[in-house]
Design a protein around this motif. Structure first.
Motif, PDB file in Angstrom:
ATOM      1  N   TYR A  69       0.807  -1.214   0.000  1.00 57.02           N
ATOM      2  CA  TYR A  69       0.000   0.000   0.000  1.00 57.02           C
ATOM      3  C   TYR A  69       0.843   1.267   0.000  1.00 57.02           C
ATOM      4  N   GLU A 101      -4.619   7.832   5.871  1.00 59.75           N
ATOM      5  CA  GLU A 101      -3.845   7.078   4.887  1.00 59.75           C
ATOM      6  C   GLU A 101      -2.385   6.935   5.299  1.00 59.75           C
ATOM      7  N   ARG A 223      -7.179   1.797  -2.701  1.00 59.68           N
ATOM      8  CA  ARG A 223      -7.606   1.017  -1.548  1.00 59.68           C
ATOM      9  C   ARG A 223      -8.983   1.469  -1.077  1.00 59.68           C
TER      10      ARG A 223
END
Length: 339
Positions: A69, A101, A223
């Motif tokens: 990620y 995030e 995501r």
């Protein structure tokens, strides 16, 4: 495994990106910079890029792990309209989203999600750390991506031409079936091998297909499934090295290197402006060479609205293949096949 679920409304709203996305290419190129694989394709680019960098990678390395990620806010949809639009959208990211995030990045680096100092300051949404990040992205883009942009754009346009023909032949179903082998269309689900299990339900929002030069192997999606759905997938690298000598050296000796470049630029069709950009020649030169190729029976030219579209004749395609049959030359119904 990644599974993207389509409804009938989603199939009607599938669309192709008009050009490379500047921030997706920037972030994905940073993956390629640290990846030892693909030396034949990216080796020379890595060497040239590293020689131009002046420390821009430290902050990016904290934000973008080698695998897994990286924050969705680094690739806002507005970047499809250019670097300035993308960076302004990034600057406007809400502090709450920055914190969420960046915490995900930290969580994947250790059992305790503690942000390092530079990321902690960025997570607070203050203007100075954001300005620093924007400056780093701009500098890195200029060193790693901007010098190669015409080449990136040519590859993406060639991929768009292949997908466009599939769409004309069989609609959205054929378009999705024509995507690279890393993606498998099993109606109504598009599947791909993926580092984690993901189920993305489009729910009538459609899907933007974004071909990418620096995407390698695995496609990428946001995501956060609430963001506008986009699927970033790798274009084919049929000629290696990626930024090295063009394919068709022997053809260049026969018809001249510039005319050979124009003929290869027409491989998947295009306007005169696109041919000029792909071949790296002026608009007038592209038009002149296309006219000579047309008179030789290698190219067909059609007018579509205000645009002039050039495509190969069977003779032109055979010349590019060196006279080999399509199957022997590594061609499939939807274009070149690579391993």
């Amino acid at each position: 495994m990644l599974r993207i679920h389509f409804t009938a409304d989603d199939l009607a709203r599938v669309r192709m990106a008009a050009r490379p996305d500047v921030l997706w290419e920037t972030i994905l190129s940073f993956h390629r910079l640290r990846d030892r694989r693909g030396a034949t394709v990216f080796g020379e680019w890595r060497s040239e890029t590293r020689a131009r960098l002046n420390g821009e990678t430290r902050l990016l390395a904290a934000l973008v792990p080698p695998r897994g990620y990286f924050p969705d806010f680094l690739t806002p949809p507005e970047a499809r309209h250019g670097l300035d639009a993308g960076l302004e959208a990034l600057r406007a990211t809400a502090p709450g989203r920055l914190h969420t995030e960046l915490a995900l990045v930290a969580a994947r680096r250790g059992s305790v999600p503690v942000l390092p100092g530079r990321l902690a300051a960025l997570a607070e949404g203050r203007s100075e750390p954001l300005a620093r990040l924007i400056g780093v992205l701009r500098s890195y883009y200029r060193a790693a991506v901007e010098p190669y942009w015409p080449h990136l754009q040519a590859r993406v346009e060639a991929d768009r031409a292949v997908r466009g023909r599939a769409l004309l032949d069989g609609g959205a179903d054929e378009l999705l079936a024509s995507l690279p082998p890393v993606l498998r269309w099993r109606p109504p689900v598009l599947e791909a091998d993926y580092p984690v299990e993901r189920e993305l339900h489009l729910n009538g929002r459609g899907l933007l297909l974004q071909p990418s030069f620096f995407c390698r192997g695995t496609p990428v999606v946001y995501r956060n499934s609430a963001l506008p759905p986009v699927l970033v997938y790798p274009v084919a690298h049929a000629c290696e090295p990626a930024f090295g000598e063009a394919c068709g050296t022997s053809l260049g000796k026969l018809v001249g290197h510039t005319r050979s470049a124009v003929l290869q630029a027409i491989r998947n069709g295009g306007t005169t402006s696109e041919l000029a950009r792909r071949a790296g020649v002026s608009l007038a030169s592209a038009s002149q060479h296309a006219a000579v190729l047309r008179e030789a029976g290698l190219v067909v030219t059609l007018r579509h609205g205000n645009a002039v579209l050039h495509t190969l004749t069977p003779l032109g395609a055979a010349l590019l293949r060196g006279g080999a049959a399509p199957e022997a030359a590594g061609y499939a119904r939807n274009g070149p096949v690579t391993s």
